[in-house]
Enzyme design. Sequence first.
Site, PDB file in Angstrom:
ATOM      1  N   ASP A   1       0.869  -1.163   0.000  1.00 36.88           N
ATOM      2  CA  ASP A   1       0.000   0.000   0.000  1.00 36.88           C
ATOM      3  C   ASP A   1       0.914   1.223   0.000  1.00 36.88           C
ATOM      4  O   ASP A   1       2.081   1.142   0.403  1.00 36.88           O
ATOM      5  CB  ASP A   1      -0.887  -0.013   1.251  1.00 36.88           C
ATOM      6  CG  ASP A   1      -1.689   1.260   1.399  1.00 36.88           C
ATOM      7  OD1 ASP A   1      -2.434   1.609   0.470  1.00 36.88           O
ATOM      8  OD2 ASP A   1      -1.549   1.920   2.445  1.00 36.88           O
TER       9      ASP A   1
ATOM     10  N   ASP B   1      -0.161   5.060   0.736  1.00 32.27           N
ATOM     11  CA  ASP B   1      -0.418   6.143   1.690  1.00 32.27           C
ATOM     12  C   ASP B   1      -0.552   5.624   3.119  1.00 32.27           C
ATOM     13  O   ASP B   1      -1.386   4.771   3.407  1.00 32.27           O
ATOM     14  CB  ASP B   1      -1.694   6.893   1.281  1.00 32.27           C
ATOM     15  CG  ASP B   1      -1.588   7.429  -0.137  1.00 32.27           C
ATOM     16  OD1 ASP B   1      -0.699   8.247  -0.384  1.00 32.27           O
ATOM     17  OD2 ASP B   1      -2.391   7.011  -0.997  1.00 32.27           O
TER      18      ASP B   1
ATOM     19  N   SER C   1      -2.820   0.889  -4.570  1.00 31.49           N
ATOM     20  CA  SER C   1      -3.276   2.026  -3.768  1.00 31.49           C
ATOM     21  C   SER C   1      -4.660   2.498  -4.179  1.00 31.49           C
ATOM     22  O   SER C   1      -5.070   2.363  -5.334  1.00 31.49           O
ATOM     23  CB  SER C   1      -2.276   3.179  -3.935  1.00 31.49           C
ATOM     24  OG  SER C   1      -2.748   4.357  -3.337  1.00 31.49           O
TER      25      SER C   1
END
Length: 227
Positions: free
Chosen positions: A13, A15, A114
């Site tokens: 991932d 963020d 993401s």
Amino acid sequence: MIGSPAAPAVVFDLDGTLVDSEPHYYEAGRRLLAAHGVTGFTWEDHSRFVGIGTRETLETLRRKHGLTASVDQLLAEKNRLYLELARSGTEVFPEMRKLVERLHAAGHPLAVASGSSRAAIDAVLGATSLDALLPLRVSAEEVAHGKPEPDVFLESARRLDVSPADCVVIEDAPPGAEAARRAGMRCVAVPYMTAHATDPAVAAADLLFPGGQREFDAQKVHDWIAG
């Protein structure tokens, strides 16, 4: 034809996991809402959407505040605001950079999956010099459903040409951890919001760092993945 890699594939991932981009997303969201007449958007308000895709977040905010602009218009505006902030500098978590470098050197297939837009993913990785190590990227824009549905992770496995069972996901939030479970992938959870450590999806991760980034150990994770 899907094969088994010599070393497990690792899907990151972005963020809150690789980079501390949440402050930029909060500020972009605050500015966006203010431009549409909604004031008083707080970090606490933003924290409820950590781990949820940008489009899904804006759909909820649009309904809540009765915004007349379309989701597509809001998404374009927020992406523009976010990119301005991201290009000014985004912090990579130091231990995460170490992990990416070690996995890359060891020959693990790597990807980023993401909920951000593809433009945002590319901008952040370019600004942090991680782009050369993580060339394969999947945005929620490119699949039917964002997290907690498994689409971005399954698409990452497809593009890497590996079985989901041969993938390890690195995640920071409950929707991502749940998406990894639904994809049939092992999960390393490093909660950005440490309160999420007790969320059932996060707590059920195969390897959990309850204290988040302050506890995260690149060597420990590298050895666990390799072993």
